[in-house]
Motif scaffolding. Structure first.
Motif, PDB file in Angstrom:
ATOM      1  N   GLN A 161       0.838  -1.201   0.000  1.00  0.00           N
ATOM      2  CA  GLN A 161       0.000   0.000   0.000  1.00  0.00           C
ATOM      3  C   GLN A 161       0.872   1.250   0.000  1.00  0.00           C
ATOM      4  OE1 GLN A 161      -3.583   0.263   0.114  1.00  0.00           O
ATOM      5  NE2 GLN A 161      -2.970   2.351  -0.352  1.00  0.00           N
ATOM      6  N   GLN A 162       0.716   2.087  -1.015  1.00  0.00           N
ATOM      7  CA  GLN A 162       1.465   3.346  -1.045  1.00  0.00           C
ATOM      8  C   GLN A 162       1.042   4.250   0.105  1.00  0.00           C
ATOM      9  OE1 GLN A 162       2.232   5.364  -4.889  1.00  0.00           O
ATOM     10  NE2 GLN A 162       0.914   3.763  -5.727  1.00  0.00           N
ATOM     11  N   HIS A 163       1.958   5.112   0.515  1.00  0.00           N
ATOM     12  CA  HIS A 163       1.726   6.086   1.592  1.00  0.00           C
ATOM     13  C   HIS A 163       1.472   5.425   2.938  1.00  0.00           C
ATOM     14  CE1 HIS A 163       1.902   9.100  -1.448  1.00  0.00           C
ATOM     15  NE2 HIS A 163       0.890   8.572  -2.090  1.00  0.00           N
ATOM     16  N   ARG A 164       2.099   4.295   3.140  1.00  0.00           N
ATOM     17  CA  ARG A 164       2.214   3.683   4.462  1.00  0.00           C
ATOM     18  C   ARG A 164       3.706   3.605   4.726  1.00  0.00           C
ATOM     19  NH1 ARG A 164      -2.066   1.405   7.089  1.00  0.00           N
ATOM     20  NH2 ARG A 164      -0.575   1.579   8.800  1.00  0.00           N
ATOM     21  N   ALA A 165       4.102   4.029   5.899  1.00  0.00           N
ATOM     22  CA  ALA A 165       5.514   4.275   6.177  1.00  0.00           C
ATOM     23  C   ALA A 165       6.425   3.065   5.939  1.00  0.00           C
ATOM     24  CB  ALA A 165       5.674   4.810   7.596  1.00  0.00           C
ATOM     25  N   LEU A 166       6.101   1.930   6.525  1.00  0.00           N
ATOM     26  CA  LEU A 166       6.994   0.787   6.374  1.00  0.00           C
ATOM     27  C   LEU A 166       7.009   0.272   4.935  1.00  0.00           C
ATOM     28  CD1 LEU A 166       9.006  -1.191   7.565  1.00  0.00           C
ATOM     29  CD2 LEU A 166       7.081  -2.622   8.299  1.00  0.00           C
ATOM     30  N   GLU A 167       5.874   0.241   4.290  1.00  0.00           N
ATOM     31  CA  GLU A 167       5.835  -0.245   2.906  1.00  0.00           C
ATOM     32  C   GLU A 167       6.587   0.697   1.967  1.00  0.00           C
ATOM     33  OE1 GLU A 167       1.853  -1.638   1.854  1.00  0.00           O
ATOM     34  OE2 GLU A 167       1.638  -2.332   3.914  1.00  0.00           O
ATOM     35  N   ASP A 168       6.468   2.012   2.190  1.00  0.00           N
ATOM     36  CA  ASP A 168       7.243   2.964   1.392  1.00  0.00           C
ATOM     37  C   ASP A 168       8.743   2.782   1.665  1.00  0.00           C
ATOM     38  OD1 ASP A 168       4.913   3.990   0.333  1.00  0.00           O
ATOM     39  OD2 ASP A 168       5.045   5.931   1.342  1.00  0.00           O
ATOM     40  N   ALA A 169       9.116   2.581   2.931  1.00  0.00           N
ATOM     41  CA  ALA A 169      10.532   2.367   3.263  1.00  0.00           C
ATOM     42  C   ALA A 169      11.056   1.093   2.597  1.00  0.00           C
ATOM     43  CB  ALA A 169      10.722   2.293   4.784  1.00  0.00           C
ATOM     44  N   ARG A 170      10.274   0.042   2.642  1.00  0.00           N
ATOM     45  CA  ARG A 170      10.713  -1.216   2.023  1.00  0.00           C
ATOM     46  C   ARG A 170      10.864  -1.079   0.514  1.00  0.00           C
ATOM     47  NH1 ARG A 170       6.996  -5.281   5.724  1.00  0.00           N
ATOM     48  NH2 ARG A 170       8.645  -5.770   7.224  1.00  0.00           N
ATOM     49  N   ASN A 171       9.965  -0.363  -0.136  1.00  0.00           N
ATOM     50  CA  ASN A 171      10.088  -0.156  -1.576  1.00  0.00           C
ATOM     51  C   ASN A 171      11.276   0.736  -1.902  1.00  0.00           C
ATOM     52  OD1 ASN A 171       7.836  -1.426  -3.337  1.00  0.00           O
ATOM     53  ND2 ASN A 171       6.803  -0.794  -1.467  1.00  0.00           N
ATOM     54  N   THR A 172      11.537   1.725  -1.074  1.00  0.00           N
ATOM     55  CA  THR A 172      12.712   2.573  -1.251  1.00  0.00           C
ATOM     56  C   THR A 172      13.981   1.721  -1.128  1.00  0.00           C
ATOM     57  OG1 THR A 172      11.551   4.511  -0.386  1.00  0.00           O
ATOM     58  CG2 THR A 172      13.961   4.575  -0.336  1.00  0.00           C
ATOM     59  N   ALA A 173      14.000   0.816  -0.175  1.00  0.00           N
ATOM     60  CA  ALA A 173      15.166  -0.058   0.034  1.00  0.00           C
ATOM     61  C   ALA A 173      15.468  -0.910  -1.197  1.00  0.00           C
ATOM     62  CB  ALA A 173      14.941  -0.943   1.256  1.00  0.00           C
ATOM     63  N   ARG A 174      14.450  -1.244  -1.950  1.00  0.00           N
ATOM     64  CA  ARG A 174      14.666  -2.050  -3.158  1.00  0.00           C
ATOM     65  C   ARG A 174      15.493  -1.295  -4.194  1.00  0.00           C
ATOM     66  NH1 ARG A 174       9.034  -3.201  -5.099  1.00  0.00           N
ATOM     67  NH2 ARG A 174      10.042  -4.574  -6.604  1.00  0.00           N
ATOM     68  N   LEU A 175      15.498   0.037  -4.112  1.00  0.00           N
ATOM     69  CA  LEU A 175      16.251   0.852  -5.062  1.00  0.00           C
ATOM     70  C   LEU A 175      17.671   1.157  -4.576  1.00  0.00           C
ATOM     71  CD1 LEU A 175      13.382   3.271  -6.065  1.00  0.00           C
ATOM     72  CD2 LEU A 175      14.381   1.452  -7.477  1.00  0.00           C
ATOM     73  N   LEU A 176      17.949   0.829  -3.341  1.00  0.00           N
ATOM     74  CA  LEU A 176      19.259   1.114  -2.744  1.00  0.00           C
ATOM     75  C   LEU A 176      20.430   0.600  -3.591  1.00  0.00           C
ATOM     76  CD1 LEU A 176      19.866   2.564  -0.011  1.00  0.00           C
ATOM     77  CD2 LEU A 176      20.172   0.309   0.962  1.00  0.00           C
ATOM     78  N   PRO A 177      20.397  -0.628  -4.087  1.00  0.00           N
ATOM     79  CA  PRO A 177      21.545  -1.128  -4.858  1.00  0.00           C
ATOM     80  C   PRO A 177      21.768  -0.376  -6.177  1.00  0.00           C
ATOM     81  CG  PRO A 177      20.083  -2.937  -4.225  1.00  0.00           C
ATOM     82  CD  PRO A 177      19.388  -1.660  -3.885  1.00  0.00           C
ATOM     83  N   LEU A 178      20.745   0.347  -6.646  1.00  0.00           N
ATOM     84  CA  LEU A 178      20.848   1.042  -7.930  1.00  0.00           C
ATOM     85  C   LEU A 178      21.283   2.491  -7.777  1.00  0.00           C
ATOM     86  CD1 LEU A 178      17.490  -0.265  -9.440  1.00  0.00           C
ATOM     87  CD2 LEU A 178      19.764  -1.302  -9.582  1.00  0.00           C
ATOM     88  N   ALA A 179      21.522   2.930  -6.551  1.00  0.00           N
ATOM     89  CA  ALA A 179      21.740   4.351  -6.300  1.00  0.00           C
ATOM     90  C   ALA A 179      23.196   4.736  -6.057  1.00  0.00           C
ATOM     91  CB  ALA A 179      20.879   4.801  -5.126  1.00  0.00           C
ATOM     92  N   ALA A 180      24.122   3.860  -6.334  1.00  0.00           N
ATOM     93  CA  ALA A 180      25.553   4.167  -6.201  1.00  0.00           C
ATOM     94  C   ALA A 180      25.880   4.805  -4.857  1.00  0.00           C
ATOM     95  CB  ALA A 180      26.008   5.067  -7.352  1.00  0.00           C
ATOM     96  N   LEU A 181      25.629   4.053  -3.799  1.00  0.00           N
ATOM     97  CA  LEU A 181      25.951   4.537  -2.457  1.00  0.00           C
ATOM     98  C   LEU A 181      27.456   4.608  -2.258  1.00  0.00           C
ATOM     99  CD1 LEU A 181      23.374   2.501  -0.362  1.00  0.00           C
ATOM    100  CD2 LEU A 181      23.282   4.919  -0.948  1.00  0.00           C
ATOM    101  N   PRO A 182      27.902   5.482  -1.381  1.00  0.00           N
ATOM    102  CA  PRO A 182      29.345   5.517  -1.098  1.00  0.00           C
ATOM    103  C   PRO A 182      29.798   4.194  -0.504  1.00  0.00           C
ATOM    104  CG  PRO A 182      28.127   7.032   0.332  1.00  0.00           C
ATOM    105  CD  PRO A 182      27.140   6.420  -0.603  1.00  0.00           C
ATOM    106  N   ASN A 183      31.048   3.851  -0.718  1.00  0.00           N
ATOM    107  CA  ASN A 183      31.581   2.607  -0.159  1.00  0.00           C
ATOM    108  C   ASN A 183      31.550   2.660   1.353  1.00  0.00           C
ATOM    109  OD1 ASN A 183      32.127   1.377  -2.604  1.00  0.00           O
ATOM    110  ND2 ASN A 183      34.118   2.353  -2.762  1.00  0.00           N
ATOM    111  N   ALA A 184      31.154   1.545   1.950  1.00  0.00           N
ATOM    112  CA  ALA A 184      31.139   1.452   3.412  1.00  0.00           C
ATOM    113  C   ALA A 184      32.569   1.439   3.906  1.00  0.00           C
ATOM    114  CB  ALA A 184      30.391   0.194   3.851  1.00  0.00           C
ATOM    115  N   GLN A 185      32.784   2.076   5.043  1.00  0.00           N
ATOM    116  CA  GLN A 185      34.101   2.098   5.653  1.00  0.00           C
ATOM    117  C   GLN A 185      34.045   1.364   6.965  1.00  0.00           C
ATOM    118  OE1 GLN A 185      35.027   6.219   5.990  1.00  0.00           O
ATOM    119  NE2 GLN A 185      34.948   6.574   3.802  1.00  0.00           N
ATOM    120  N   SER A 186      35.185   0.898   7.395  1.00  0.00           N
ATOM    121  CA  SER A 186      35.231   0.240   8.691  1.00  0.00           C
ATOM    122  C   SER A 186      35.127   1.281   9.792  1.00  0.00           C
ATOM    123  CB  SER A 186      36.525  -0.552   8.841  1.00  0.00           C
ATOM    124  OG  SER A 186      36.524  -1.602   7.909  1.00  0.00           O
ATOM    125  N   GLY A 187      34.440   0.907  10.877  1.00  0.00           N
ATOM    126  CA  GLY A 187      34.258   1.842  11.970  1.00  0.00           C
ATOM    127  C   GLY A 187      35.036   1.409  13.177  1.00  0.00           C
TER     128      GLY A 187
END
Length: 187
Positions: A161-187
């Motif tokens: 369902q669109q415009h429900r917080a968790l479902e919108d977050a989960r759908n956004t997460a599906r695009l994460l691999p396509l968004a060229a995130l910065p490389n993770a660094q060790s902490g």
């Protein structure tokens, strides 16, 4: 320890058909999906929030979000919900590379609410990425697009369902691999 988790947050807030300025909006639902760099969910958080200044949802808001007034009436205020959120997030913080949302609204709304309610947040010092803009830049789009359109451009369809917080977050997460995130660094 590698910082290999991302937190995807989506908020639903009070609004009306004409839209309200962020300063007049209050959070009514928080959805967060903790994911790996490939967008696979590792954990999630979802809570309704009772707004204090305008406790009655507008008809437009109820229709848009499919959130019932009774969901809000029985919810805790943001100060209590945020404490629950921070408690949920605490064990994940050492490996958290940052947090993201679809656009800048969620970040601005959270920052406003933290100030308004005097809330401390571990996210305040964590890097935030506007995934909507990052996706547009990566895809060389002339302008940023909505979540549903971005999913379609990526060959996916919106799940849930669109415009429900968790479902919108989960759908956004599906695009994460396509968004060229910065490389993770060790902490």
């Amino acid at each position: 320890m590698p910082m290999d988790k991302w937190l995807v947050i989506d908020l639903e807030a009070t609004t009306d058909e004409g839209g309200w300025p962020v300063k007049d909006m209050e959070i009514v639902e928080i959805g967060a999906s903790l994911v790996d760099r490939e967008g696979h969910e590792l954990d999630h958080f979802k809570r309704f929030v009772r707004p204090l200044r305008r406790p009655c949802l507008t008809a437009f808001c109820r229709e848009l979000t499919h959130i019932a007034q009774s969901d809000i009436d029985t919810a805790a205020p943001l100060s209590m919900v945020w404490e629950q959120f921070e408690h949920w997030l605490a064990p994940h913080r050492p490996r958290l590379a940052g947090w993201t949302s679809w656009g800048d609204y969620d970040r601005r709304q959270l920052e406003q609410e933290w100030r308004r309610h005097g809330l401390a947040s571990s996210l305040a010092t964590a890097p935030h990425i506007n995934l909507k803009q990052r996706f547009a830049d990566t895809r060389q789009l002339k302008r940023a697009v909505g979540l549903k359109t971005a999913l379609q451009l990526a060959g996916m369809s919106f799940q849930g369902q669109q415009h429900r917080a968790l479902e919108d977050a989960r759908n956004t997460a599906r695009l994460l691999p396509l968004a060229a995130l910065p490389n993770a660094q060790s902490g």
